[in-house]
Scaffold this motif. Structure first.
Motif: not given
Length: 501
Positions: A5-14
């Motif tokens: 839910l962190n805005l900084g983690r929007i890059i899709d790691r898959h």
């Protein structure tokens, strides 16, 4: 998908980690390319490094500099660590920059070399590109801070036309909603986005987060410079631009460069901050023959998700910003405080701010939770909204309410007018009266003041027409990249005083 839910983690790691996320360009055209994997890994390392310095979640870290890849990585890293990013408008006067750094409670400033002098001596700062900045990240896996509903991700300061700037408190939740909602509406995966607007503004900030979340490549310029912008479009075959009217006007002046440059790749131009006049639209089509133009509207407090396409698929009229977005509640309130088809826009959505930092006396929300934008719109029978003007810019002349935007639009219908700006000046009889500054359109015969006044009377009520019109090479821009009406008012008063002597 293990979605944080962190805005900084929007890059899709898959998704493909080797795909290019950002091309960082300088104004001379030197480029560096960065993959999604690299940006993601660097943001984690920076988050670890900031916490290792002793910063704790909830504390503020300011960003002060032109657009750069380091700026984007820092923004993501700050937010992942649970710290609050404060992007600062470095074009503001030094005293105001100092006020923002103090008011926000920034514990550290990450800045570029040219802006270092703006940081007060008592506040620690680290320069992008310095050995200290290179030593800050701590490589290794990092679990992003998991925010609650009201945990802050960003504080953006809006430079109000009057008084001190206000810090707008934006949560992880509100801004993730903005990113996800825009992602659903605007598939960017096949686009190449060019960003030259400053990242300290909601416009470019929301766009860079959208491109990263959409796994779309973005080309990043440090700031807008017409020739560099034109070259970047051609070199990277950019398809998606975001612009304000003064940017287009500056591009049009680069005649030689435009004559030898193919800008046919551009498919979308999202115009913000001011509606597109018919003459500007015609020029955009000449400049960018394959582009469709979207009039966008958003505010720092209410976010960029406000309007959208018509639910029944009706085409949006040229001047309109669209119909109400299905996820946004909105109403227009007239001067008597009643719902109407023309009035100040009030809106409510998950993208709203939490409030203003340390300014409890400023309550921009109504008792039922709507944000009062201060922007006046008109709604037509089909449900399309058209921007009329800022309630703050409205002035009363002889008992009539005048909106500069309406008068400007009328003047810009003249084929020889590139851009117009209208301001009020004092008048003995009417209290105030409108005067106009006009930028002539290249390649057209400049009309006389009398001719343009006569034209305006065919387009406007008599009380609306500008009593004086002055022709200028360019309109002054404030630090927000919008027209500096205060500077124009002072200029008008000086010209009028000069005429009386």
């Amino acid at each position: 998908m293990d979605e944080s839910l962190n805005l900084g983690r929007i890059i899709d790691r898959h998704a493909d980690r080797d795909a290019i996320a950002l091309v960082g360009l300088d104004l001379d055209g030197h480029a560096t390319e960065h993959s999604f994997g690299e940006i993601d890994t660097r943001a984690d390392a920076l988050a670890r490094g900031l916490l290792a310095r002793g910063l704790v979640p909830g504390e503020r870290v300011a960003l002060l500099g032109v657009n750069s890849v380091a700026y984007v990585v820092s923004l993501l890293g700050i937010v992942r660590a649970g710290l609050v990013a404060v992007p600062v408008n470095f074009k503001l006067p030094p005293a105001i920059v100092e006020y923002i750094l103090g008011d926000s409670g920034a514990r550290l400033v990450l800045c570029d070399d040219a802006r270092a002098a703006q940081v007060p001596a008592a506040l620690p700062h680290i320069l992008f590109g310095s050995p200290e900045f290179a030593a800050l990240p701590q490589p290794g896996p990092f679990e992003a801070f998991e925010p609650d509903a009201r945990d802050l991700a960003l504080i953006l300061y809006t430079s109000g036309s009057t008084g001190r700037p206000k810090g707008v408190l934006l949560s992880h939740a509100s801004h993730r909603w903005v990113v996800r909602t825009r992602q659903a509406a605007t598939p960017l995966a096949d686009e190449r986005v060019l960003i030259a607007a400053p990242l300290y503004h909601m416009n470019a900030l929301a766009l860079i987060l959208l491109t990263l979340a959409s796994h779309a490549p973005a080309v990043l310029l440090p700031q807008f410079q017409a020739a560099a912008y034109i070259r970047a479009i051609a070199r990277y075959r950019c398809t998606w631009l975001t612009a304000v009217p003064p940017m287009i006007a500056m591009m049009l002046r680069e005649r030689e460069l435009l004559a030898q440059t193919d800008l046919g790749s551009v498919r979308v131009v999202r115009m913000g901050s001011a509606p597109v006049s018919p003459s500007l639209l015609e020029q955009i089509h000449k400049l960018l023959p394959n582009a469709r133009v979207i009039n966008a509207f958003g505010t720092t407090e209410g976010g960029p998700v406000v309007f959208g396409p018509h639910p029944e698929g009706l085409p949006t009229p040229t001047q309109a910003v669209g119909a109400a977005h299905p996820a946004v509640q909105m109403r227009l309130i007239d001067e008597r405080g009643q719902p109407a088809d023309e009035g100040v826009l009030e809106l409510k959505s998950p993208g709203l701010m939490l409030g203003y930092h340390q300014r409890p006396e400023l309550s921009p929300l109504t008792s039922d939770g709507f944000y009062v934008t201060g922007d006046v719109f008109r709604r037509d029978a089909q449900g399309f909204y058209t921007f009329v003007g800022r309630r703050d810019d409205m002035f009363v002349s002889g008992g009539e309410n005048l909106y500069p935007g309406e008068i400007e639009k009328a003047l810009e219908r003249h084929p020889a007018v590139q851009q117009a700006s209208v301001v009020p000046v004092p008048d003995d009889i009417k209290g105030t009266k409108p005067v106009a500054f006009v930028v002539p359109r290249p390649g057209h015969v400049v009309p006389s003041e009398e001719d343009l006044k006569a034209f305006s009377l065919t387009q406007l009520a008599a009380y609306e027409h500008p009593r004086r019109i002055w022709f200028v090479d360019a309109l002054p821009l404030a630090a927000t990249q919008k027209i500096d009406r205060r500077a124009l008012t002072e200029d008008a008063l000086q010209r009028l005083a000069g005429a009386h002597h």
